[in-house]
Design a protein around this motif. Structure first.
Motif, PDB file in Angstrom:
ATOM      1  N   LYS A   6       0.853  -1.274   0.078  1.00  0.00           N
ATOM      2  CA  LYS A   6      -0.062   0.081  -0.198  1.00  0.00           C
ATOM      3  C   LYS A   6       0.879   1.155  -0.188  1.00  0.00           C
ATOM      4  CE  LYS A   6      -3.741   2.179   2.251  1.00  0.00           C
ATOM      5  NZ  LYS A   6      -4.790   2.068   3.566  1.00  0.00           N
ATOM      6  N   LEU A   7       1.950   1.130   0.878  1.00  0.00           N
ATOM      7  CA  LEU A   7       2.867   2.315   0.776  1.00  0.00           C
ATOM      8  C   LEU A   7       3.404   2.492  -0.656  1.00  0.00           C
ATOM      9  CD1 LEU A   7       4.837   1.849   4.037  1.00  0.00           C
ATOM     10  CD2 LEU A   7       3.452   3.803   3.578  1.00  0.00           C
ATOM     11  N   ASP A   8       3.737   1.279  -1.351  1.00  0.00           N
ATOM     12  CA  ASP A   8       4.365   1.449  -2.743  1.00  0.00           C
ATOM     13  C   ASP A   8       3.356   2.133  -3.538  1.00  0.00           C
ATOM     14  OD1 ASP A   8       6.865   0.817  -2.284  1.00  0.00           O
ATOM     15  OD2 ASP A   8       6.411  -1.203  -2.718  1.00  0.00           O
ATOM     16  N   TRP A   9       2.075   1.634  -3.394  1.00  0.00           N
ATOM     17  CA  TRP A   9       1.138   1.973  -4.318  1.00  0.00           C
ATOM     18  C   TRP A   9       0.817   3.648  -4.027  1.00  0.00           C
ATOM     19  CZ3 TRP A   9      -1.062   1.110  -8.661  1.00  0.00           C
ATOM     20  CH2 TRP A   9      -2.217   1.526  -9.113  1.00  0.00           C
ATOM     21  N   ASN A  10       0.902   3.928  -2.932  1.00  0.00           N
ATOM     22  CA  ASN A  10       0.484   5.482  -2.470  1.00  0.00           C
ATOM     23  C   ASN A  10       1.467   6.307  -3.069  1.00  0.00           C
ATOM     24  OD1 ASN A  10      -1.998   5.089  -1.439  1.00  0.00           O
ATOM     25  ND2 ASN A  10      -1.142   4.655   0.643  1.00  0.00           N
ATOM     26  N   ALA A  11       2.894   5.796  -2.884  1.00  0.00           N
ATOM     27  CA  ALA A  11       3.988   6.312  -3.413  1.00  0.00           C
ATOM     28  C   ALA A  11       3.964   6.776  -4.963  1.00  0.00           C
ATOM     29  CB  ALA A  11       5.257   5.861  -3.061  1.00  0.00           C
ATOM     30  N   LEU A  12       3.087   5.885  -5.683  1.00  0.00           N
ATOM     31  CA  LEU A  12       2.941   6.000  -7.159  1.00  0.00           C
ATOM     32  C   LEU A  12       1.977   6.893  -7.637  1.00  0.00           C
ATOM     33  CD1 LEU A  12       3.547   2.331  -7.949  1.00  0.00           C
ATOM     34  CD2 LEU A  12       4.954   3.997  -8.766  1.00  0.00           C
ATOM     35  N   LYS A  13       1.276   7.550  -6.667  1.00  0.00           N
ATOM     36  CA  LYS A  13       0.148   8.411  -7.054  1.00  0.00           C
ATOM     37  C   LYS A  13       0.181   9.237  -8.200  1.00  0.00           C
ATOM     38  CE  LYS A  13       0.792  11.704  -3.483  1.00  0.00           C
ATOM     39  NZ  LYS A  13      -0.073  12.295  -2.101  1.00  0.00           N
ATOM     40  N   LYS A  58      13.918   8.119  -5.561  1.00  0.00           N
ATOM     41  CA  LYS A  58      13.634   9.512  -5.368  1.00  0.00           C
ATOM     42  C   LYS A  58      13.247   9.820  -3.934  1.00  0.00           C
ATOM     43  CE  LYS A  58      12.227  10.955  -9.962  1.00  0.00           C
ATOM     44  NZ  LYS A  58      11.100  11.575 -10.959  1.00  0.00           N
ATOM     45  N   SER A  59      12.500   9.166  -3.185  1.00  0.00           N
ATOM     46  CA  SER A  59      12.042   9.406  -1.999  1.00  0.00           C
ATOM     47  C   SER A  59      12.607   8.841  -0.840  1.00  0.00           C
ATOM     48  CB  SER A  59      10.577   9.117  -1.822  1.00  0.00           C
ATOM     49  OG  SER A  59       9.580   9.584  -2.941  1.00  0.00           O
ATOM     50  N   ASP A  60      13.782   8.095  -1.395  1.00  0.00           N
ATOM     51  CA  ASP A  60      14.492   7.418  -0.302  1.00  0.00           C
ATOM     52  C   ASP A  60      13.726   6.566   0.554  1.00  0.00           C
ATOM     53  OD1 ASP A  60      16.962   6.766   0.675  1.00  0.00           O
ATOM     54  OD2 ASP A  60      17.227   8.585   2.039  1.00  0.00           O
ATOM     55  N   LEU A  61      12.674   5.742  -0.078  1.00  0.00           N
ATOM     56  CA  LEU A  61      12.014   4.819   0.799  1.00  0.00           C
ATOM     57  C   LEU A  61      12.696   3.807   1.468  1.00  0.00           C
ATOM     58  CD1 LEU A  61       8.775   4.574  -1.622  1.00  0.00           C
ATOM     59  CD2 LEU A  61       9.269   6.248   0.400  1.00  0.00           C
ATOM     60  N   ASN A  62      13.878   3.415   0.950  1.00  0.00           N
ATOM     61  CA  ASN A  62      14.554   2.066   1.525  1.00  0.00           C
ATOM     62  C   ASN A  62      14.886   2.583   2.831  1.00  0.00           C
ATOM     63  OD1 ASN A  62      14.761   0.000  -0.674  1.00  0.00           O
ATOM     64  ND2 ASN A  62      15.939   1.452  -1.713  1.00  0.00           N
ATOM     65  N   ARG A  63      15.380   3.605   3.261  1.00  0.00           N
ATOM     66  CA  ARG A  63      15.754   3.934   4.473  1.00  0.00           C
ATOM     67  C   ARG A  63      14.334   4.069   5.385  1.00  0.00           C
ATOM     68  NH1 ARG A  63      20.982   5.442   4.677  1.00  0.00           N
ATOM     69  NH2 ARG A  63      21.990   6.316   2.539  1.00  0.00           N
ATOM     70  N   LEU A  64      13.335   4.653   4.682  1.00  0.00           N
ATOM     71  CA  LEU A  64      12.040   4.437   5.560  1.00  0.00           C
ATOM     72  C   LEU A  64      11.596   3.177   5.978  1.00  0.00           C
ATOM     73  CD1 LEU A  64       9.374   5.559   6.790  1.00  0.00           C
ATOM     74  CD2 LEU A  64       8.716   5.715   4.511  1.00  0.00           C
ATOM     75  N   TYR A  65      11.841   2.140   4.863  1.00  0.00           N
ATOM     76  CA  TYR A  65      11.447   1.012   5.207  1.00  0.00           C
ATOM     77  C   TYR A  65      12.146   0.030   6.400  1.00  0.00           C
ATOM     78  CZ  TYR A  65       8.443   1.145   1.166  1.00  0.00           C
ATOM     79  OH  TYR A  65       7.519   1.525   0.074  1.00  0.00           O
ATOM     80  N   SER A  78       6.427  -7.680  -1.238  1.00  0.00           N
ATOM     81  CA  SER A  78       5.257  -6.925  -1.521  1.00  0.00           C
ATOM     82  C   SER A  78       5.386  -6.353  -2.915  1.00  0.00           C
ATOM     83  CB  SER A  78       5.094  -5.632  -0.227  1.00  0.00           C
ATOM     84  OG  SER A  78       6.425  -4.926  -0.456  1.00  0.00           O
ATOM     85  N   ARG A  79       6.595  -6.174  -3.280  1.00  0.00           N
ATOM     86  CA  ARG A  79       6.812  -5.420  -4.640  1.00  0.00           C
ATOM     87  C   ARG A  79       6.535  -6.655  -5.914  1.00  0.00           C
ATOM     88  NH1 ARG A  79      11.233  -1.376  -4.552  1.00  0.00           N
ATOM     89  NH2 ARG A  79       9.635  -0.617  -3.235  1.00  0.00           N
ATOM     90  N   TYR A  80       6.723  -7.716  -5.447  1.00  0.00           N
ATOM     91  CA  TYR A  80       6.486  -8.682  -6.491  1.00  0.00           C
ATOM     92  C   TYR A  80       4.960  -9.012  -6.611  1.00  0.00           C
ATOM     93  CZ  TYR A  80      10.879 -10.910  -7.629  1.00  0.00           C
ATOM     94  OH  TYR A  80      12.372 -10.995  -8.345  1.00  0.00           O
ATOM     95  N   LEU A  81       4.166  -8.771  -5.301  1.00  0.00           N
ATOM     96  CA  LEU A  81       2.800  -8.964  -5.307  1.00  0.00           C
ATOM     97  C   LEU A  81       1.871  -7.912  -6.135  1.00  0.00           C
ATOM     98  CD1 LEU A  81       0.375 -10.354  -4.263  1.00  0.00           C
ATOM     99  CD2 LEU A  81       0.568  -8.974  -1.919  1.00  0.00           C
ATOM    100  N   LEU A  82       2.469  -6.533  -5.830  1.00  0.00           N
ATOM    101  CA  LEU A  82       2.092  -5.530  -6.562  1.00  0.00           C
ATOM    102  C   LEU A  82       2.165  -5.779  -8.074  1.00  0.00           C
ATOM    103  CD1 LEU A  82       0.794  -2.853  -6.696  1.00  0.00           C
ATOM    104  CD2 LEU A  82       2.928  -1.647  -6.255  1.00  0.00           C
ATOM    105  N   SER A  83       3.338  -6.061  -8.692  1.00  0.00           N
ATOM    106  CA  SER A  83       3.629  -6.145 -10.019  1.00  0.00           C
ATOM    107  C   SER A  83       2.772  -7.549 -10.513  1.00  0.00           C
ATOM    108  CB  SER A  83       5.141  -6.754 -10.190  1.00  0.00           C
ATOM    109  OG  SER A  83       5.358  -8.065  -9.750  1.00  0.00           O
TER     110      SER A  83
END
Length: 215
Positions: A6-13, A58-65, A78-83
């Protein structure tokens, strides 16, 4: 895992508008033949999922995760599931456009139920192969460093291969679909098992790579 997706999807808005390109492209290419729609729907939808790596960087989400109480393997899964969800949606979209494409298509091939299922199974293998060639590279290098080898080159090669496949003499795709309909259970089961095996290898490889990556 679902929360990360969901975080990945929202980041793609800001990229969601690009999803409109997929049905528009399918409508245009459907004029040539409706049998192109399912694999193209998968290809285009999977290509959209690559944006998650761009946004992540771009958003440096890796460090957030990594500050959250989650495993790195869950980020990968989660990324595989989204794909998978996006690609399955692309396949179903292509399938739903087939009746409309048949009304205006220059081609007179009208896929029946067995042909449609064969196209879906072949497209699942296409999805798994794209995952194998792209995701482990992007998880290892990130989008900016890995986009050439992890997206552009595999996409070009896959498109060239599909184009050669579709333009092959003797209506190769027609013969394969006929063969699939005549050996339905063997072809469908074999293709789906192969797809699952390739996807599993891709996922395990990505988990191994991402778990060792330093940020």
């Amino acid at each position: 895992m679902l929360k990360i997706m969901k975080l990945d999807w929202n980041a793609l808005k800001y990229y969601h508008i690009r999803l409109l390109i997929i049905p528009l492209t399918l409508l245009v290419l459907g004029l040539f033949s409706s049998i192109y729609l399912v694999p193209l729907g998968v290809l285009l939808s999977f290509s959209f999922s690559i944006n998650s790596f761009l946004v992540e960087e771009k958003s440096d989400l890796n460090r957030l995760y990594l500050t959250l109480p989650i495993k790195r393997s869950h980020v990968v899964l989660s990324r595989y599931l989204l794909s998978l969800i996006l690609s399955a949606s692309g396949a179903l979209l292509g399938l739903s456009f087939m009746p409309l494409a048949n009304l205006f298509s220059f081609s007179k091939w009208y896929p029946d139920f067995k042909w449609s299922l064969a196209l879906l199974s072949f497209s699942s293998l296409l999805y798994a192969l794209m995952n194998l060639f792209m995701y482990p590279v992007l998880f290892k290098l990130g989008y900016q460093k890995g986009k050439i080898w992890g997206f552009y080159i595999p996409t070009i090669l896959i498109c060239l291969a599909l184009n050669a496949f579709l333009l092959a003499k003797g209506n190769l795709i027609f013969n394969l679909l006929v063969y699939a309909s005549e050996h339905f259970n063997t072809v469908i089961c074999g293709t789906l098992i192969s797809s699952a095996a390739v996807l599993t290898v891709s996922c395990l490889l990505s988990i191994r790579i991402y778990s060792r990556r330093e940020f």
